[in-house]
Scaffold this active site. Structure first.
Site, short mmCIF file in Angstrom:
data_model
loop_
_atom_site.label_atom_id
_atom_site.label_comp_id
_atom_site.label_asym_id
_atom_site.label_seq_id
_atom_site.Cartn_x
_atom_site.Cartn_y
_atom_site.Cartn_z
N GLY A 74 47.26 -4.04 -26.79
CA GLY A 74 47.03 -4.88 -27.95
C GLY A 74 46.18 -4.21 -29.00
N GLY A 112 43.85 -5.36 -32.49
CA GLY A 112 43.30 -6.46 -33.26
C GLY A 112 42.48 -5.99 -34.44
N GLY A 113 41.81 -6.93 -35.07
CA GLY A 113 41.04 -6.61 -36.26
C GLY A 113 39.85 -5.73 -35.98
N SER A 114 39.36 -5.71 -34.72
CA SER A 114 38.15 -4.94 -34.44
C SER A 114 38.42 -3.69 -33.60
CB SER A 114 37.13 -5.82 -33.70
OG SER A 114 37.68 -6.35 -32.52
N GLY A 115 39.65 -3.53 -33.08
CA GLY A 115 39.92 -2.34 -32.30
C GLY A 115 41.18 -2.48 -31.47
N LYS A 146 38.30 -2.47 -24.51
CA LYS A 146 38.42 -2.58 -25.97
C LYS A 146 37.62 -1.45 -26.61
CE LYS A 146 37.93 -6.56 -28.16
NZ LYS A 146 37.27 -7.74 -28.78
N ASP A 161 35.47 -18.68 -33.43
CA ASP A 161 36.86 -18.24 -33.58
C ASP A 161 37.69 -18.73 -32.41
OD1 ASP A 161 39.03 -17.07 -34.78
OD2 ASP A 161 38.58 -15.05 -34.12
#
Length: 985
Positions: A694, A696-699, A715, A814
């Site tokens: 996956g 995402g916005g942070s890594g 992550k 979130d």
């Protein structure tokens, strides 16, 4: 001479000819009007209006949604629920005879000007509900003399209600609920003296009073104003509503006494005053309301006794919980032949309940918990075999449980803990076929659990702690295959556990402490895949600790203390992810396994004289091996180090050259036990595209398998310290998850910081995120509603832990389905705490990170748009959206919705699709056509509509417009747990 007959025929023919000419002209004109509007202003992607073509003399009277009078003139256009869009089609009103215009439940949008609305002054009925209109509501010109029904429900109108709304002399129905009106409820609406239906609920009005002249509406039958920000006292003039059948002022901030004039509402069937700040005593004039079937004034500050007059009414439902009422319950209440629901919990009532309560009624829901009642329970509570919920906890009831309850085959939910009941339970009570929740804790019950308990096959919770039960557990308890929670602590149970107890595959908690159980603990534990808590302390168990305990995947609490367990501690237990364990005061021996050989665990190992440890001073040191062995081990270790070190640095430099980890210096912080064979270098080398699962916005997130076989999720954050927001995400995750210990919060195993990278390692969730599974093809294993219900409860428990048990409280910020992860058994974990904040640091905090949007589109609470503040209630709103996803299977911004309509509004409209008028049996408003919103991927055999209906109600509470009207997450957990457990039909 022409006869009179010929004259008559000639005149008749002439009139017929002229009427045909008029009819043809009128029909042609109406056809032109409708086709022109359709072609110019309406988008019809589904072709629902495809037969709107001038194909015959009967057009448009045979067109979809069009009705005509006897002269073939159009009088009604009803094109609701056809998937149409466009601006307000005011051009339809050029059809001069049009009386009804209904465009509800479509995707029409934009503003409506007063000028365009003026074309429709001949209308009797205007319904534009459930669309996407915005801006201020239009003014009505003085020409609207015949308008009787006006429905602007469920749009996005804002601002004040225009004064012209008070100058519609024929208006009978005014529905404006479910908008964003933010003025106050104006006094001039009380000029609408023909009004029978007045619905302004669910609008963010400014705090304001109920209009003082409300009593002028003598013909009003339905006054529906929940969530309208009403303050102040209920006006005395309320008594003037002599035709009123439904009065709903719930979920506001009304204060003061309930006025005596409420007793003048002789036609009223239902009164809803719950969730306000009303005080004082209930007025005795309520006894005048001889038609009243439902009265709910719960969650206020009412005091004093329950009036005898109220008990004489033909009530179906009486709900007065969460007040400060006191005194005895009137004996006359027992004579009520209609009573179905009696809820008096969280008050200060005392004395005994009326002896014949339930004798004359079909009572099905009885809750008097948290009062000061004493004496026995009335033996007639289940006289007519309809009682389903019996809740009496936190009182002073005493004596035997009535024998009649043993014959109450309808009984499904029983909570009578914290009382003084004694003696044995009626024998048939143990085998009630509908019973799924039984909580008898902290009483003085005694006797054995009989073999007939197998008849209660639906039981999910059997909670008998703090009583005087004794004897052995019958093997028939293993027939309770739905059992989730078995709590028998603090009794006098004895003997060995039936070996078959390990076959209860749904069991999550087994608490047997402080009894006299003996013998060996059963082995073969492979079915306990759901067990999270096992407490056997303070018994007489003996034999060895089963090594299979180490294979239980979600066990986090293990207490075997104060028994006679012997032998060595199995090394397999080192791989467990325990938040708490205790093996103290047994007869264990041998070396403490490496994974448990830590100072942090030492108190859990004391009281075992033959246990030894090479490191823990409180335990005996283990005997040293012979010198030769020591020499060999030292030599081998040195050789290994000399050989491995060069390889290690070569391998690490290779990693640097590949860009995986670019610096040799880094810092590891461990938060949980990872397992044998853990080496951070193995993890770093696995951060390759082949293991990517996956982004995402942070890594990026990778799946990595350790040498021990344990799988972890890694992550790697973007950019390291070079990006301040990435650093903030890292710190938020570490600070939140580093100390969090809850079975529904994802576990952070360790973190790693280098000069230009940051890595977080979590437990691996085999089924990915709820969002991916829910919205993927085929439902991904969520075709069983019971599984979705389990996910809802678990995720709610995780959030409740953050809000209520962490100090300081933590707001996730979130919450969404993609941040709820599912393990191999679909048990949920709340994850992704990159935006989480401890509440004590929110005050006065500023900076770049706080400026980031807190939340994801479709889940963000409405108040964030104008306050930029996030509280626990913001998380509650987002969780309500997740509940709606679980029910509907739709994303928050599903493409099937209109441009400005999301999941919350879609579900709310379905819930409000039926009038809030009480039914003839006194039941409250229906939730609409549930079949239209239930995810078709859910197997219908796994749920009752009532079960999903309850979850929808909870979701609507969570997504209330005003934060103060949303329940706490702790309350949400209670509400979800109190629902009937889904079962196979």
């Amino acid at each position: 001479m022409v006869s009179w007959k010929h004259k008559f025929l000639s005149i008749s023919f002439l009139l017929f000819f002229l009427s045909c000419l008029y009819r043809v002209d009128s029909t042609s004109r109406d056809s032109d009007v409708l086709i022109r509007v359709k072609n110019a202003a309406i988008s019809d992607p589904n072709g629902r209006l495809k037969n709107w073509v001038p194909s015959s003399a009967d057009a448009p009277c045979n067109w979809t949604g069009v009705a005509c009078n006897s002269n073939h003139s159009v009088i009604s256009i009803d094109i609701g629920s056809m998937g149409l869009s466009g601006p307000f089609p005011s051009g339809f009103c050029l059809a001069r005879t049009l009386q009804n215009l209904t465009i509800s439940d479509n995707c029409f949008s934009g503003t409506i000007s007063s000028e365009s609305l003026s074309l429709c002054s001949q209308l009797h009925h205007l319904n534009i509900s459930s669309n996407e209109f915005v801006g201020k509501m239009p003014d009505f010109s003085p020409d609207f003399l015949n308008l009787r029904i006006l429905d602007f429900t469920a749009n996005n109108f804002s601002g004040d209600i225009p004064e012209s709304f008070g100058r519609l002399p024929a208006l009978q129905v005014l529905k404006l609920y479910g908008n964003f009106l933010d003025g106050v409820i104006p006094e001039f609406l009380c000029n609408l003296t023909e009004l029978t239906n007045f619905e302004l609920a669910y609008n963010p009005f400014k705090p304001g009073r109920l209009p003082l002249a409300i009593g002028n509406l003598k013909k009003l039958e339905n006054l529906w104003l929940p969530f309208a920000n009403l303050v102040g006292e209920i006006p005395v003039s309320i008594g003037g509503l002599v035709s009123l059948k439904n009065l709903d002022l719930s979920s506001n901030s009304l204060s003061g006494n309930i006025p005596d004039t409420i007793g003048q509402l002789r036609s009223v069937v239902q009164i809803e005053l719950y969730e306000n700040q009303l005080s004082g005593q209930l007025p005795e004039t309520l006894g005048n309301l001889t038609s009243l079937l439902k009265f709910d004034a719960s969650q206020n500050n009412l005091t004093g006794p329950l009036p005898d007059q109220l008990a004489k009414l033909p009530l179906l439902s009486l709900n007065l919980n969460d007040n400060r009422l006191q005194g005895k319950v009137p004996a006359i209440l027992a004579a009520n032949p209609n009573l179905l629901q009696l809820k008096l919990f969280n008050n200060s009532f005392s004395g005994e309940l009326p002896e014949e309560l339930g004798l004359n009624s079909d009572l099905n829901d009885f809750d008097v918990s948290t009062n000061k009642f004493s004496g026995p329970l009335p033996p007639t509570l289940c006289h007519r075999k309809n009682l389903r919920r019996l809740i009496t906890f936190n009182n002073r009831f005493s004596g035997n449980l009535p024998e009649s309850l043993g014959d109450c085959t309808s009984l499904a939910y029983v909570r009578i803990f914290d009382n003084c009941f004694s003696d044995t339970l009626p024998a048939p009570f143990w085998s009630l076929p509908e019973l799924y929740f039984l909580e008898l804790a902290n009483n003085r019950f005694e006797g054995v659990i009989p073999s007939t308990i197998s008849g209660a096959s639906r039981l999910t919770a059997l909670l008998l702690s703090d009583n005087k039960f004794y004897g052995e557990l019958p093997p028939q308890i293993c027939s309770l295959l739905q059992l989730v929670d078995l709590d028998l602590r603090k009794n006098h149970f004895s003997g060995e556990l039936p070996p078959c107890v390990t076959a209860l595959s749904n069991l999550q908690k087994l608490e047997l402490q402080e009894n006299v159980f003996s013998g060996k603990f059963p082995s073969n534990l492979s079915s306990w895949r759901s067990l999270t808590e096992l407490n056997l302390s303070n018994n007489q168990f003996s034999g060895e600790i089963p090594s299979e305990l180490g294979d239980l995947p979600v066990l986090t609490y293990l207490d075997l203390s104060d028994n006679s367990f012997s032998g060595e501690i199995p090394s397999e237990l080192s791989k467990m992810k325990l938040n708490k364990f205790n093996f103290s005061n047994n007869e264990l021996k041998g070396r403490v396994p490496a994974g448990l050989n830590r100072q942090f665990y030492v108190n859990s190992l004391l009281g075992n004289p033959n246990l030894c440890s090479p490191d823990l001073e409180q335990l005996h040191p283990c005997r040293k091996t012979r010198a030769v062995s020591i020499y060999l081990v030292a030599t081998l270790s040195t050789l290994t180090l000399l050989l491995v070190a060069p390889l290690f640095w070569f391998y690490k430099s290779k990693l640097c050259s590949n860009g995986t980890i670019s610096k040799r210096s880094y810092q590891i912080t461990k938060f949980q036990r990872v397992g044998f064979g853990f080496n951070e270098e193995d993890i770093f080398s696995s951060l390759t595209d082949e293991n990517l699962i996956g982004t995402g916005g942070s890594g990026r997130v990778y799946r990595v398998k350790l040498k021990s076989g344990q799988m972890v999720a890694v992550k790697k954050l973007w950019g390291g310290y070079r990006i301040p927001e990435t650093e903030a995400v890292f710190r938020s995750e570490v600070e939140t998850l580093g100390s969090a210990r809850h079975r529904n919060i994802v576990k952070l195993l360790f973190s790693c910081i280098g000069e230009d990278f940051m890595v977080l390692v979590y437990e691996y969730m085999a089924n990915g995120s709820l969002g991916d599974v829910l919205h993927g093809d085929g439902g991904g294993g969520l075709g069983d509603w019971r599984r979705r219900s389990m996910i809802a409860v678990g995720a709610a428990q995780g959030l409740a832990y953050l809000h209520h048990y962490c100090v300081p409280a933590i707001v996730h910020r979130d919450v969404k389905s993609n941040n709820i992860l599912l393990d191999e058994e679909f048990r949920p974990r709340v994850a992704d705490f990159g935006l989480a904040k401890a509440l004590r640091r929110e005050v006065g905090e500023s900076g770049g990170f706080m400026s980031r949007v807190a939340g994801s589109y479709g889940y963000i609470a409405p108040e964030y748009g104008y306050t930029l503040k996030v509280t626990e209630k913001s998380d509650v709103y987002s969780f309500g959206v997740v509940l709606m996803e679980l029910v509907t299977g739709k994303r928050p911004n599903d493409p099937s919705f209109c441009e400005n309509k999301g999941l919350v509004k879609w579900v709310a409209e379905a819930a409000l699709s039926v009038s809030p008028q009480p039914e003839s049996d006194g039941s409250s408003r229906d939730l609409g056509q549930l079949a239209q919103i239930i995810d078709p991927k859910i197997n219908p055999s796994t749920y009752d509509v009532e079960e999903i209906r309850n979850v929808v109600e909870i979701a609507l509470l969570c997504t209330a417009t005003f934060p103060m009207n949303r329940p706490s997450m702790r309350k949400v957990v209670e509400l979800l747990k109190d629902q009937p457990v889904p079962h196979q039909k």
